[in-house]
Design a protein around this motif. Structure first.
Motif, PDB file in Angstrom:
ATOM      1  N   TRP A 104       0.936  -1.419   0.278  1.00  0.00           N
ATOM      2  CA  TRP A 104      -0.299   0.198   0.044  1.00  0.00           C
ATOM      3  C   TRP A 104       0.886   1.116   0.230  1.00  0.00           C
ATOM      4  O   TRP A 104       0.712   2.285  -0.558  1.00  0.00           O
ATOM      5  N   ALA A 105       1.924   1.124   0.914  1.00  0.00           N
ATOM      6  CA  ALA A 105       2.820   2.490   0.508  1.00  0.00           C
ATOM      7  C   ALA A 105       3.128   2.721  -0.380  1.00  0.00           C
ATOM      8  O   ALA A 105       3.625   3.576  -1.210  1.00  0.00           O
ATOM      9  N   ILE A 106       3.726   1.534  -1.445  1.00  0.00           N
ATOM     10  CA  ILE A 106       4.179   1.478  -2.742  1.00  0.00           C
ATOM     11  C   ILE A 106       3.376   2.562  -3.774  1.00  0.00           C
ATOM     12  O   ILE A 106       3.822   3.133  -4.613  1.00  0.00           O
ATOM     13  N   VAL A 107       1.981   1.793  -3.435  1.00  0.00           N
ATOM     14  CA  VAL A 107       0.871   2.243  -4.325  1.00  0.00           C
ATOM     15  C   VAL A 107       0.932   3.936  -4.190  1.00  0.00           C
ATOM     16  O   VAL A 107       0.601   4.459  -5.358  1.00  0.00           O
ATOM     17  N   LEU A 108       0.683   4.265  -2.873  1.00  0.00           N
ATOM     18  CA  LEU A 108       0.762   5.796  -2.391  1.00  0.00           C
ATOM     19  C   LEU A 108       2.034   6.758  -3.000  1.00  0.00           C
ATOM     20  O   LEU A 108       2.007   8.024  -3.727  1.00  0.00           O
TER      21      LEU A 108
END
Length: 470
Positions: free
Chosen positions: A351-355
């Motif tokens: 999720w952090a990479i998506v953000l």
């Protein structure tokens, strides 16, 4: 726990995989220091000088913020001793006020507070690194994503390796700050306005100016609470967690005051207020271009260490939430060999990479900046519930106790409320967006609560050791 605040049902399972106690006192202190010191002390003191003008008030506001942080360490020290479990604030809020406030805390962390911070700090690390190494701007996002993947992998395979990484980078950032402070105190010629008897004009409204300056100071001091997330992995947490919190916060307050004294001695209050990069300007003035390069490397190291800290501790909160049956059961599982919440770590990284790749983390993070101090204040309030239960004989008496109770926790709650109100007042539209993001977790909470109570697959717990069904 009171019946009206009972958390989601917990069921027994045979899987005995549990957290491994690998975090000693030294590592605990490094976690506290690493959780507080990011890039803020290298950049943000100029904001404080802009708002209060004088050297005396600039240092005074940092002292006041340090007092608030120290009280916070006292409060979290007693809470950590009372409930030395993985998840920190999540556990205290659940035990005192029920499952919904605890879930919203964890939901906010997972949705944007922790993951958005990971994205923002990873990009900041990449920005300083490409400037330091002369890499093209196109390397920024790949480097940021690579840092997230690397540190998530390190923390996947064990808390010992994660804390060792944290220890190394916390010591490196302290070395950078020691060089900055040492050069400032030993080599700087005192700026004229900082000399004895000299002072710039006081702000028109002293109380409002000090209050406005206190907001960025308190944000700079935030982060000590994250060590409580790994309480279940600490050696003798009832003894070592309070000590780590106090020693770590005292060390940070000392470093922050020395850094600000360096800025004031080197740049003066007016120069500090005008600087967009006070650490680089101060060390550049003292040591030349090599000083600027050194402090750029120091900031890169500091952001990398802070990134590791957030990646290390935050999955413990999601794991505790899942172990209560309030999120995907797989996130409750601890790896049988590594004894880490591996699924939670992977979920967080994804999720952090998506953000990071979406570029939305900045606006989202700005909209929920008030939530950290909202949680700080609510968590401090749980201490009154624990003390009331202690007086009623339903919980044992804590060995470590907050000095000055109840005044000190009330002062801390007031400071937290001030930051929250100030953040909302400064940008009400942004705060409304953040509140809506957090409140979006309410239907998610009831979905998982209904799913668990309806007899569907739910995480299981035995003797406090969390796992998920095989």
């Amino acid at each position: 726990m009171d019946e009206q605040h009972e958390a989601a049902p917990r069921i027994v399972v045979e899987d005995r995989a549990g957290y491994s106690r690998r975090v000693g006192l030294f590592s605990g202190v490094m976690l506290v220091i690493g959780g507080i010191i990011g890039s803020g002390i290298f950049l943000n003191p100029s904001i404080v000088a802009q708002r209060v003008h004088t050297p005396e008030l600039t240092l005074g506001v940092w002292v006041l913020g340090g007092v608030v942080a120290l009280i916070g360490a006292f409060v979290y020290g007693e809470l950590g001793q009372r409930a030395p479990k993985a998840g920190g604030s999540y556990v205290y809020l659940r035990d005192a006020f029920g499952a919904l406030p605890a879930f919203l805390n964890a939901w906010g962390l997972l949705l944007i507070i922790a993951t958005g911070a990971i994205a923002a700090v990873a990009v900041a690390f990449a920005s300083y690194t490409i400037a330091l190494l002369g890499l093209p701007a196109t390397a920024r996002l790949p480097l940021a994503v690579g840092a997230i993947v690397l540190l998530s992998g390190i923390n996947y395979i064990g808390v010992r390796l994660g804390t060792l990484t944290q220890n190394v980078f916390t010591l490196l950032k302290l070395v950078a700050l020691a060089v900055l402070c040492g050069a400032g105190l030993l080599l700087a010629k005192v700026a004229p306005e900082t000399a004895a008897g000299a002072s710039t004009a006081l702000p028109d409204s002293l109380g409002l100016a000090v209050g406005a300056a206190l907001v960025p100071v308190l944000f700079s001091y935030g982060g000590w609470q994250q060590t409580n997330f790994v309480a279940e992995e600490m050696i003798d947490p009832e003894r070592n967690l309070p000590r780590a919190l106090l020693l770590g916060v005292i060390a940070v307050v000392t470093v922050y005051l020395l850094a600000n004294l360096t800025y004031l001695r080197t740049l003066g209050a007016e120069g500090l207020a005008a600087s967009s990069a006070p650490a680089a300007d101060a060390l550049g003035q003292l040591l030349g271009p090599g000083g600027r390069t050194f402090i750029t490397a120091g900031i890169a190291v500091s952001t990398f260490g802070f990134l590791n800290l957030v990646i290390l501790v935050s999955p413990r909160v999601y794991q505790a939430m899942a172990a209560d049956g309030l999120f995907f059961p797989r996130l409750a599982r601890l790896h049988p060999r590594y004894h880490t919440p591996t699924s939670a770590i992977v979920f967080q990284a994804a999720w952090a990479i998506v953000l990071t790749l979406s570029g939305t983390y900045g606006d989202l993070l700005d909209s929920v900046v008030f939530a950290d101090w909202l949680v700080f204040g609510a968590t401090a309030a749980t201490l009154f519930v624990y003390r009331a239960r202690e007086r009623a004989g339903s919980v044992p008496r804590a060995r470590y106790r907050v000095p000055g109770y109840p005044l000190t926790p009330l002062l801390f709650i007031a400071a937290a409320a001030y930051v929250v109100i100030g953040s909302i007042a400064s940008n009400p539209a942004n705060a409304l967006k953040g509140a809506l993001l957090l409140l979006a977790g309410v239907p998610v909470f009831f979905f998982w609560r209904h799913r668990t109570s309806g007899g569907k697959s739910a995480p299981r717990v035995r003797d406090g050791l969390h796992s998920a069904p095989p």
